[in-house]
Design a protein around this motif. Structure first.
Motif, mmCIF file in Angstrom:
data_model
loop_
_atom_site.group_PDB
_atom_site.id
_atom_site.type_symbol
_atom_site.label_atom_id
_atom_site.label_comp_id
_atom_site.label_asym_id
_atom_site.label_seq_id
_atom_site.Cartn_x
_atom_site.Cartn_y
_atom_site.Cartn_z
ATOM 1 N N PHE A 1 14.512 36.058 -0.169
ATOM 2 C CA PHE A 1 15.206 35.004 0.570
ATOM 3 C C PHE A 1 16.399 35.562 1.349
ATOM 4 C CE2 PHE A 1 13.165 32.197 -2.653
ATOM 5 C CZ PHE A 1 12.535 31.331 -1.773
ATOM 6 N N ALA A 2 17.077 36.553 0.780
ATOM 7 C CA ALA A 2 18.215 37.156 1.479
ATOM 8 C C ALA A 2 17.761 37.808 2.774
ATOM 9 C CB ALA A 2 18.897 38.184 0.580
ATOM 10 N N ALA A 3 16.626 38.483 2.729
ATOM 11 C CA ALA A 3 16.096 39.093 3.946
ATOM 12 C C ALA A 3 15.713 38.024 4.958
ATOM 13 C CB ALA A 3 14.895 39.961 3.606
ATOM 14 N N LYS A 4 15.144 36.934 4.472
ATOM 15 C CA LYS A 4 14.739 35.844 5.364
ATOM 16 C C LYS A 4 15.939 35.225 6.077
ATOM 17 C CE LYS A 4 12.688 31.217 5.246
ATOM 18 N NZ LYS A 4 12.048 30.180 4.392
ATOM 19 N N HIS A 5 17.066 35.113 5.355
ATOM 20 C CA HIS A 5 18.266 34.511 5.945
ATOM 21 C C HIS A 5 19.128 35.526 6.686
ATOM 22 C CE1 HIS A 5 17.616 30.550 4.278
ATOM 23 N NE2 HIS A 5 17.526 31.025 3.037
ATOM 24 N N GLY A 6 18.752 36.803 6.683
ATOM 25 C CA GLY A 6 19.515 37.821 7.398
ATOM 26 C C GLY A 6 20.849 38.146 6.760
ATOM 27 N N ILE A 7 20.962 38.018 5.451
ATOM 28 C CA ILE A 7 22.212 38.312 4.751
ATOM 29 C C ILE A 7 22.362 39.823 4.611
ATOM 30 C CG2 ILE A 7 23.484 37.967 2.602
ATOM 31 C CD1 ILE A 7 21.885 35.376 2.225
ATOM 32 N N THR A 8 23.542 40.342 4.863
ATOM 33 C CA THR A 8 23.754 41.786 4.755
ATOM 34 C C THR A 8 23.592 42.238 3.313
ATOM 35 O OG1 THR A 8 26.134 41.556 4.404
ATOM 36 C CG2 THR A 8 25.362 41.738 6.692
ATOM 37 N N ARG A 9 23.206 43.488 3.153
ATOM 38 C CA ARG A 9 22.910 44.009 1.823
ATOM 39 C C ARG A 9 24.141 43.970 0.914
ATOM 40 N NH1 ARG A 9 18.632 44.365 -1.480
ATOM 41 N NH2 ARG A 9 18.681 46.213 -2.819
ATOM 42 N N TYR B 1 16.028 26.975 2.731
ATOM 43 C CA TYR B 1 16.864 26.565 3.872
ATOM 44 C C TYR B 1 18.357 26.598 3.554
ATOM 45 C CZ TYR B 1 16.791 22.168 1.241
ATOM 46 O OH TYR B 1 16.886 21.214 0.250
ATOM 47 N N GLN B 2 18.744 26.865 2.330
ATOM 48 C CA GLN B 2 20.149 26.837 1.923
ATOM 49 C C GLN B 2 20.517 28.181 1.294
ATOM 50 O OE1 GLN B 2 21.015 23.735 -0.891
ATOM 51 N NE2 GLN B 2 23.220 24.038 -0.788
ATOM 52 N N GLN B 3 21.377 28.952 1.962
ATOM 53 C CA GLN B 3 21.696 30.297 1.500
ATOM 54 C C GLN B 3 22.316 30.303 0.105
ATOM 55 O OE1 GLN B 3 23.870 32.828 4.126
ATOM 56 N NE2 GLN B 3 22.600 32.379 5.930
ATOM 57 N N SER B 4 23.182 29.377 -0.178
ATOM 58 C CA SER B 4 23.887 29.391 -1.466
ATOM 59 C C SER B 4 22.924 29.244 -2.648
ATOM 60 C CB SER B 4 24.927 28.269 -1.503
ATOM 61 O OG SER B 4 24.298 26.999 -1.346
ATOM 62 N N ALA B 5 21.771 28.588 -2.415
ATOM 63 C CA ALA B 5 20.836 28.344 -3.514
ATOM 64 C C ALA B 5 20.162 29.628 -3.994
ATOM 65 C CB ALA B 5 19.770 27.341 -3.082
ATOM 66 N N LEU B 6 20.049 30.620 -3.124
ATOM 67 C CA LEU B 6 19.332 31.832 -3.542
ATOM 68 C C LEU B 6 20.098 32.603 -4.620
ATOM 69 C CD1 LEU B 6 20.470 34.776 -2.192
ATOM 70 C CD2 LEU B 6 19.729 33.619 -0.128
ATOM 71 N N TYR B 7 21.416 32.378 -4.702
ATOM 72 C CA TYR B 7 22.203 33.077 -5.724
ATOM 73 C C TYR B 7 22.055 32.440 -7.107
ATOM 74 C CZ TYR B 7 24.166 35.286 -1.627
ATOM 75 O OH TYR B 7 24.309 35.980 -0.450
ATOM 76 N N GLU B 8 21.252 31.403 -7.190
ATOM 77 C CA GLU B 8 20.920 30.794 -8.467
ATOM 78 C C GLU B 8 19.579 31.314 -8.997
ATOM 79 O OE1 GLU B 8 20.938 26.603 -7.740
ATOM 80 O OE2 GLU B 8 22.895 26.659 -6.721
ATOM 81 N N LEU B 9 18.934 32.198 -8.243
ATOM 82 C CA LEU B 9 17.618 32.715 -8.591
ATOM 83 C C LEU B 9 17.713 34.108 -9.200
ATOM 84 C CD1 LEU B 9 15.778 31.702 -5.293
ATOM 85 C CD2 LEU B 9 15.608 30.546 -7.510
ATOM 86 N N PRO B 10 16.676 34.581 -9.878
ATOM 87 C CA PRO B 10 16.658 35.973 -10.339
ATOM 88 C C PRO B 10 16.751 36.921 -9.146
ATOM 89 C CG PRO B 10 14.891 34.702 -11.360
ATOM 90 C CD PRO B 10 15.478 33.838 -10.297
#
Length: 492
Positions: free
Chosen positions: A209-217, A193-202
């Protein structure tokens, strides 16, 4: 009787060498001239035949530079037939399996566990080996996040409890906890539920998660770049450039030679021309590392390198034969004191090679022998067709009439498995042929090729495998250089 035993030894040695070539080159994927189904059927037969007839030698192949696909199949075969092994065989096999599993990419081992579960292989020996492998994993939290399904299946299959209550909850009851004390596990929870947290993952986990949140490539690649492995940076560098993510930048000077050669061949010709100095220096640096102490020690070397149309490979192994040839070119340049490369197309600019045209191996071999080399290396799939059969005749005449004493060492390295013949395609009976996967293995393969000349029997081959097994099980102390990162999920 002695003659019969000697003949039997030669047959056994030939059988094992045939299997070694297959285990180095074949991956069960489509090749230029054969479908994936043919490859898998041929490879499965070879594994069953060698395991059933030469079990100890079959296990010893784990100590050679076989590809990960076949290493996993060997491990599966040995574990599935544990009841057929003697106590001494089981002890040696256990050590070989443990050592090979430690070297395999973790995703490959988790895939192996899934295959063992599907085949209902779950004997005590299997559980003990997998238990030790799981216990030796350096970061259980990373495995839980990156290989979640695989780790869950492995724990169930081995009847093991997760290492810690928190990890157990994460794997099997994630909703039980509102937060996790382990930062990586909690980052995975918050990334839902928090976009910033995905950048802490491999990277491989964050991508979903980026696809789920609709973040541009472009945005995603720019921010996740620090979390990428070196191999991921190399694979995604051009994609990042297209999307404006300049942070995705691989350090080419640190890349393995064959991997780097594949990257270079994937670039458009204009990019290769524009970046000629950078790419050439990176390839030569990688080649110098691969050559190690043998650099410049091979004397006069000539190489015939296949860049014909069949070097295109297949959709699954795109440009793989040409990648092997290009990597070998730079490695031989580093190994030789004097080096003459001859591409089948007649091109002289290695950086701009691309698959095109027929395969005039015979003509190029004549040109190479004219340089009076001490060593001649031929890197080709073995389909000599311009004109057909000329290479075999040239090599026959050279070896039987012009150079019967073998002053020039000739070895054929073939990166393509021929499913129909259960082997890599050979050019001539008088010239040894060895399967090739990565150029970094070339010096070892040239040494192994002496057994493929048909004059060495089983005792010599067994002694060689015993020596390699000892070195494999008791490797020298690690150097002070940094340990290379694990291969990415698509490696080997």
């Amino acid at each position: 009787m002695a003659t019969e035993e000697s003949f039997g030894d030669l047959v056994a040695a030939d059988d094992v060498l045939l299997f070694v070539n297959a285990a180095i080159t074949a991956t069960g994927q489509r090749e230029f001239r054969s479908e994936a189904g043919e490859q898998r059927l041929s490879l499965d037969f070879l594994h069953s035949y060698i395991l059933g007839n030469y079990r100890e030698l079959y296990a010893a192949v784990l100590a050679l530079d076989v590809n990960d696909h076949n290493a996993a199949l060997i491990v599966q075969g040995l574990l599935a037939t544990a009841g057929e092994a003697t106590a001494a065989q089981r002890r040696t096999e256990g050590r070989l399996i443990a050592r090979r599993l430690a070297l395999l990419p973790p995703q490959r081992v988790y895939r192996l566990i899934r295959e063992l579960r599907r085949a209902k292989v779950n004997n005590r020996r299997t559980r003990a080996i997998l238990r030790d492998w799981l216990a030796a994993r350096p970061d259980p939290a990373l495995d839980a996040v990156k290989y979640r399904a695989g780790l869950k299946l492995a724990l169930r299959h081995t009847h093991l409890a997760p290492p810690g209550a928190e990890l157990g909850d994460f794997l099997f009851r994630p909703a039980r906890r509102s937060a996790f004390a382990t930062p990586l596990l909690d980052s995975w929870r918050r990334a839902h539920y928090q976009q910033s947290a995905l950048y802490e993952l491999p990277y491989s986990v964050a991508e979903g998660f980026a696809a789920k949140h609709g973040i541009t490539r472009g945005t995603f690649l720019e921010k996740i770049a620090p979390r990428m492995t070196r191999q991921e940076q190399l694979r995604l560098q051009e994609s990042g450039r297209r999307h404006g993510a300049e942070a995705v930048r691989a350090d080419l000077a640190r890349m393995p030679l064959t991997r780097l050669a594949g990257y270079v061949l994937g670039l458009p010709t204009d990019d290769r021309v524009r970046r000629r100095a950078e790419l050439t220096e990176a390839l030569r640096a990688a080649a110098r590392r691969a050559a190690g102490p043998h650099r410049g020690s091979w004397g006069r070397v000539a190489a015939v390198l296949d860049d014909s149309f069949s070097a295109t490979g297949s959709g699954q192994k795109r440009r793989r034969p040409l990648t092997a040839a290009l990597a070998c070119h730079f490695l031989l340049e580093a190994l030789a004191a004097e080096y003459t490369p001859l591409w089948t197309s007649g091109r002289t600019d290695a950086l701009l090679v691309h698959p095109l045209g027929p395969t005039p191996l015979g003509l190029r071999i004549v040109d190479a022998l004219d340089t009076a080399p001490e060593r001649l290396l031929i890197v080709s799939d073995g389909w000599d067709n311009a004109p057909p059969g000329l290479a075999a005749e040239v090599l026959r005449v050279w070896r039987t009439r012009l150079d019967p004493d073998g002053r020039t060492s000739i070895v054929h390295l073939n990166p393509v498995y021929d499913a129909e013949d259960f082997d890599v395609r050979r050019l001539a009976p008088t010239v040894p042929t060895a399967g090739l996967r990565d150029a970094e293995d070339l010096p070892t393969l040239v040494g192994l090729a002496r057994f493929a000349e048909g004059r060495t029997g089983l005792p010599e081959l067994t002694a060689y495998l015993d020596e390699r097994t000892r070195a494999f099980l008791d490797p020298p102390a690690p150097a002070t250089t940094p340990v290379p990162e694990p291969l990415p999920e698509d490696a080997r």
